[in-house]
Design a protein around this motif. Structure first.
Motif, PDB file in Angstrom:
ATOM      1  N   UNK A 146      -1.613  37.331  64.428  1.00  0.00           N
ATOM      2  CA  UNK A 146      -2.716  38.083  64.401  1.00  0.00           C
ATOM      3  C   UNK A 146      -2.310  39.678  64.448  1.00  0.00           C
ATOM      4  N   UNK A 147      -2.663  40.366  63.230  1.00  0.00           N
ATOM      5  CA  UNK A 147      -2.056  41.651  63.166  1.00  0.00           C
ATOM      6  C   UNK A 147      -2.827  42.678  64.010  1.00  0.00           C
ATOM      7  N   UNK A 148      -3.754  42.367  64.732  1.00  0.00           N
ATOM      8  CA  UNK A 148      -4.384  43.190  65.752  1.00  0.00           C
ATOM      9  C   UNK A 148      -3.546  43.309  66.843  1.00  0.00           C
ATOM     10  N   UNK A 149      -3.236  42.073  67.526  1.00  0.00           N
ATOM     11  CA  UNK A 149      -2.688  41.871  68.669  1.00  0.00           C
ATOM     12  C   UNK A 149      -1.248  41.684  68.716  1.00  0.00           C
ATOM     13  N   UNK A 150      -0.768  41.381  67.455  1.00  0.00           N
ATOM     14  CA  UNK A 150       0.917  41.253  67.291  1.00  0.00           C
ATOM     15  C   UNK A 150       1.140  39.795  67.642  1.00  0.00           C
ATOM     16  N   UNK A 151       0.209  38.819  68.274  1.00  0.00           N
ATOM     17  CA  UNK A 151       0.466  37.574  68.838  1.00  0.00           C
ATOM     18  C   UNK A 151       0.828  36.740  67.613  1.00  0.00           C
ATOM     19  N   UNK A 152       1.958  35.914  67.767  1.00  0.00           N
ATOM     20  CA  UNK A 152       2.395  34.949  66.866  1.00  0.00           C
ATOM     21  C   UNK A 152       2.332  33.510  67.493  1.00  0.00           C
ATOM     22  N   UNK A 153       1.594  32.740  66.907  1.00  0.00           N
ATOM     23  CA  UNK A 153       1.517  31.498  67.287  1.00  0.00           C
ATOM     24  C   UNK A 153       2.057  30.511  66.481  1.00  0.00           C
ATOM     25  N   UNK A 154       2.944  29.614  66.673  1.00  0.00           N
ATOM     26  CA  UNK A 154       3.424  28.399  66.016  1.00  0.00           C
ATOM     27  C   UNK A 154       3.410  27.191  66.158  1.00  0.00           C
ATOM     28  N   UNK A 155       3.372  26.048  65.413  1.00  0.00           N
ATOM     29  CA  UNK A 155       3.289  24.745  65.963  1.00  0.00           C
ATOM     30  C   UNK A 155       3.464  23.848  64.854  1.00  0.00           C
ATOM     31  N   UNK A 156       3.629  22.637  65.162  1.00  0.00           N
ATOM     32  CA  UNK A 156       3.933  21.609  64.158  1.00  0.00           C
ATOM     33  C   UNK A 156       2.669  20.919  63.882  1.00  0.00           C
ATOM     34  N   UNK A 157       2.335  20.105  62.621  1.00  0.00           N
ATOM     35  CA  UNK A 157       1.350  19.307  62.591  1.00  0.00           C
ATOM     36  C   UNK A 157       2.022  17.827  62.583  1.00  0.00           C
ATOM     37  N   UNK A 158       1.198  16.819  63.207  1.00  0.00           N
ATOM     38  CA  UNK A 158       1.484  15.409  63.033  1.00  0.00           C
ATOM     39  C   UNK A 158       2.801  15.171  63.850  1.00  0.00           C
ATOM     40  N   UNK A 159       2.963  15.805  65.113  1.00  0.00           N
ATOM     41  CA  UNK A 159       4.278  15.358  65.754  1.00  0.00           C
ATOM     42  C   UNK A 159       5.401  16.538  65.285  1.00  0.00           C
ATOM     43  N   UNK A 160       5.026  17.567  64.487  1.00  0.00           N
ATOM     44  CA  UNK A 160       6.244  18.357  63.899  1.00  0.00           C
ATOM     45  C   UNK A 160       6.533  19.327  65.080  1.00  0.00           C
ATOM     46  N   UNK A 161       7.632  19.777  64.935  1.00  0.00           N
ATOM     47  CA  UNK A 161       8.176  20.697  66.046  1.00  0.00           C
ATOM     48  C   UNK A 161       8.427  22.154  65.402  1.00  0.00           C
ATOM     49  N   UNK A 162       8.574  23.235  66.517  1.00  0.00           N
ATOM     50  CA  UNK A 162       8.792  24.533  65.909  1.00  0.00           C
ATOM     51  C   UNK A 162      10.063  24.650  66.464  1.00  0.00           C
ATOM     52  N   UNK A 163      10.834  25.356  65.475  1.00  0.00           N
ATOM     53  CA  UNK A 163      12.310  25.634  65.759  1.00  0.00           C
ATOM     54  C   UNK A 163      12.737  26.886  65.699  1.00  0.00           C
TER      55      UNK A 163
END
Length: 172
Positions: free
Chosen positions: A140-157
């Motif tokens: 989100x460029x307005x807030x600077x918030x970054x959200x990440x996640x995996x689909x189908x049981x994927x993981x964020x590394x």
């Protein structure tokens, strides 16, 4: 093929300026000319036109280089509204601090009205001091918030490297 010569450049400039904000990119790049190459362009005229670029789309501006198989840029009421890059997207750019960011994703979808950029499909973002990877990264460029996640049981590394010791930092 109907083509408005300034439509692709104007719309992509907005997309890329947003991408620059994600990285703390070289500020002087925004003042450089933008060059766009593609095997084909199909651009409509009018306030609600769409421009489709395909065939090894290459966008350069200063130290910024973006490559994708396809780019679809939409406008609403004469203003850029959405940019969708697909077919494997790579982005690299130098930053003001001398670092370089490199990002890879299957797709990038940037909603210019909400100022939210979504990178999907085997996303990897590398910088000198670390990396982030996952199936989906929302910025989100307005807030600077970054959200990440995996689909189908994927993981964020994530990997964050230690800050280098200052030069000449020996013991007294």
């Amino acid at each position: 093929m109907t083509r408005s010569p300034d439509l692709p450049a104007r719309l992509l400039l907005v997309l890329l300026a947003a991408a620059c904000g994600l990285a703390g990119a070289r500020s002087s790049d925004r003042n450089q000319p933008m060059d766009i190459e593609a095997g084909r362009s199909d651009c409509g005229l009018g306030a609600n036109a769409t421009c489709t670029l395909s065939g090894n789309v290459i966008i350069t501006q200063g130290s910024l280089r973006v490559v994708s198989a396809r780019a679809v840029i939409s406008q609403s009421n004469g203003n850029p509204s959405r940019a969708q890059l697909s077919g494997g997207v790579t982005l690299q750019q130098d930053m003001d601090d001398g670092d370089r960011i490199q990002a890879v994703a299957a797709n990038v979808d940037y909603d210019m009205q909400s100022e939210v950029m979504v990178l999907t499909g085997n996303v990897t973002i590398n910088q000198q001091r670390g990396s982030l990877s996952g199936q989906r990264v929302v910025y989100n460029l307005k807030t600077g918030q970054i959200e990440s996640g995996g689909d189908g049981g994927g993981r964020v590394r994530m990997r964050i490297l230690p800050k280098p010791a200052p030069a000449g930092g020996g013991s007294p």
